[in-house]
Design a protein around this motif. Sequence first.
Motif, short mmCIF file in Angstrom:
data_model
loop_
_atom_site.label_atom_id
_atom_site.label_comp_id
_atom_site.label_asym_id
_atom_site.label_seq_id
_atom_site.Cartn_x
_atom_site.Cartn_y
_atom_site.Cartn_z
N ASN A 130 -3.77 0.82 -3.02
CA ASN A 130 -3.42 -0.58 -2.81
C ASN A 130 -2.93 -1.22 -4.11
O ASN A 130 -3.51 -1.00 -5.17
N ASN A 132 -4.71 -0.11 12.18
CA ASN A 132 -5.39 -1.10 11.35
C ASN A 132 -6.57 -0.43 10.65
O ASN A 132 -7.38 0.27 11.28
N GLN A 145 0.84 -1.19 0.00
CA GLN A 145 0.00 0.00 0.00
C GLN A 145 0.87 1.24 0.00
O GLN A 145 2.04 1.20 0.39
N ASN A 190 -7.16 -8.48 0.66
CA ASN A 190 -8.56 -8.27 0.30
C ASN A 190 -9.20 -9.57 -0.18
O ASN A 190 -8.52 -10.46 -0.70
N TYR A 209 -8.26 -5.18 4.26
CA TYR A 209 -7.56 -4.88 5.52
C TYR A 209 -6.18 -4.32 5.19
O TYR A 209 -5.47 -4.84 4.32
N ASN A 210 -5.81 -3.22 5.86
CA ASN A 210 -4.48 -2.63 5.73
C ASN A 210 -3.80 -2.56 7.09
O ASN A 210 -4.37 -2.04 8.06
N GLN A 261 -1.22 -5.38 2.93
CA GLN A 261 -2.67 -5.28 2.87
C GLN A 261 -3.22 -6.52 2.16
O GLN A 261 -2.51 -7.18 1.40
#
Length: 382
Positions: free
Chosen positions: A192, A89, A34, A55, A74-75, A53
């Motif tokens: 991302n 988060n 990211q 997904n 989620y990163n 990250q």
Amino acid sequence: MKKLILGALFIGSIFQLSAQEFNKWSIDLGAGVQTIVFPGASGYGTHNPDFWQANIGARYMINEKFGLRLDFGYNNISEDDGSTPFKSNYYRGTLEGVINAGNLLNFKSWTNSFNVLVHGGAGISRLYANEPIDRNVDKMLHVMAGITPQYKLSNRVSLFLDVSGISNFYQSYTFDGAATTSRNGISGGLVNYSVGVNIALGNKEQHADWYYAEVPEVVSAEDFATLDKRLKGAEKEITELKAKGLNKNKLVTELDNRYAKAGTTGNIDFAKQLIDNGYVNVYFDVDRANVQTGSTSAINFLKQYLQNNSSAKAELIGYADETGPEGYNKFLSEKRAKTVYNILIDAGVSANKLSYKGVGEDTTATSSARQLARRVAIRVQK
């Protein structure tokens, strides 16, 4: 979040009512790096790009060009070298529209393995900043857009790369959680970069990403002339039979014997003539190796001929139309010939009486007669 999920499922259930010749559902699994664009507090920073990250997405294609996707991401955000340490988060859920750009731009004309999707939509996101300052959860809205090149590994599995930009609205804290932000409108952004796999779900041969619907073909004057010639030939046959004094029932029986049962001993020469003159072919749909339902009679015709003529052998020659790359057309034409070969073997014809090959594109068929090009032709040796 519950409303977002229920809304996506409701919309998907509506579109499911319209059946297509391809799989509509698929799952995306991706992960990568990211870039945090803004905001960040003074003295805090992240690597560019920063790891990591992930997904996961569920996608439903309404047709071969447009679809919907429900995406969860989620990163994990942390400091770079020389920055004040922090950990945050970031979670998101997004409902997106999907455009199959490869189908719109006719990628089929030059590749069957590469495709591009374009996606965009909106959703909700949450930022949890807990080190060094434990902040309350930051609740935001966001918009997201991206581009996803795909590479087809099989009818079920594709690899993808994805670049997606995310813009947050009403973000109260910097991504590091060390400061507040009073920006109006777009108040946070990140990008991302993902690599992942797409898995198609369903019992159809292909997924919508790789399905190409062809515009109905217009029959040319040349095709009409060929059909007219065949009809005149059939009329001549009937006239000759009538001259023998056959009544209606006997006439129908004789025609049935000649065409539907042409493989019997008394009609072997006539059957060979039909095959040699190109009246017996097996046809296929666009980009398919499954025999069209109406062409099974041609396979049965050949089966009867071979079983009633012990010395006869047949060569099955596969063809494709002129669309698609040359290498793929060669592969598809051979696959079609192998399909007919397998059906005849399963029907009891000896393998010693059969051979097959694919020759690729049928150069004799014009663009308006592609349906006639997608076939397996038959050559017999008596």
